[in-house]
Design an enzyme around this catalytic site. Structure first.
Site, PDB file in Angstrom:
ATOM      1  N   GLU A  53       0.819  -1.214   0.000  1.00  9.75           N
ATOM      2  CA  GLU A  53       0.000   0.000   0.000  1.00  9.75           C
ATOM      3  C   GLU A  53       0.854   1.266   0.000  1.00  9.75           C
ATOM      4  O   GLU A  53       0.565   2.206  -0.724  1.00  9.75           O
ATOM      5  CB  GLU A  53      -0.946   0.031   1.212  1.00  9.75           C
ATOM      6  N   ASP A  71      -6.303   8.225  -0.775  1.00  9.52           N
ATOM      7  CA  ASP A  71      -5.849   7.250   0.215  1.00  9.52           C
ATOM      8  C   ASP A  71      -4.685   7.874   0.976  1.00  9.52           C
ATOM      9  O   ASP A  71      -3.797   8.471   0.365  1.00  9.52           O
ATOM     10  CB  ASP A  71      -5.393   5.961  -0.463  1.00  9.52           C
TER      11      ASP A  71
END
Length: 147
Positions: A53, A71
Site C-alpha cells: 500500500e 488514500d
C-alpha cells in the site's frame, strides 16, 4: 545565515517526507499497538499489506479520480469512507479522524482506524492485500525480526 537556511530546508524536507519504517521496526510497532492476530490477521499479513500500500511510508497519498477521494498514510486509508480530508465529496468519515492524522509518524491513530476497518469489512477491504498477500506465503515479512 546560509547554514540556517540550508538547515531549515533540510528539516522541511524531512517533515514533508514523513517516516519510512524499516520492516522489522514496523513489525515491532504494529505488534505493540495490538495488530498481531487482530481479527485473525497475522502480523505478516499486515506487513505485506503496508509494504504494497505505502512502502511503509507514513506520508504516502494516492488520489483516486473516479471517486474524487484520496488514500492516506501507511495503510492508505480512503477519505471517501474512513477519514475527513475536508475536500472529498459526500465523505462518511467512518473512523472519525482527520486524514492528516493518518499520516503522522506516530501511527497509533492509523492503526486504530485500520482496526475499525478490518472489524467492519475484513482484511479484504484493502485491494493491495487481495492482489499481493492473499494466498501467498507472507512469512518472509516477519522473518529475522526480533519481536
Amino acid at each position: 545565515m546560509k547554514a540556517l537556511v540550508i538547515l531549515g530546508f533540510l528539516f522541511l524536507s524531512v517533515a514533508v517526507q514523513g517516516k519510512v519504517f524499516e520492516r522489522c521496526e514496523l513489525a515491532r510497532t504494529l505488534k505493540k499497538l495490538g495488530l498481531d492476530g487482530y481479527k485473525g490477521v497475522s502480523l505478516a499479513n499486515w506487513l505485506c499489506l503496508t509494504k504494497w500500500e505505502s512502502s511503509y511510508n507514513t506520508k504516502a497519498t494516492n488520489y483516486n479520480p473516479s471517486s474524487e477521494s484520496t488514500d492516506y498514510g501507511i495503510f492508505q486509508i480512503n477519505s471517501k469512507w474512513w477519514c475527513n480530508d475536508g475536500k472529498t465529496p459526500n465523505a462518511v468519515d467512518g473512523c472519525h479522524v482527520s486524514c492528516r492524522e493518518l499520516m503522522e509518524n506516530d501511527i497509533a491513530k492509523a492503526v486504530a482506524c485500520a482496526k475499525h476497518i478490518v472489524s467492519e469489512q475484513g482484511i479484504t477491504a484493502w485491494v493491495a492485500w487481495k492482489s499481493h498477500c492473499r494466498d501467498h506465503d507472507v512469512s518472509s515479512y516477519v522473518e529475522g525480526c526480533t519481536l
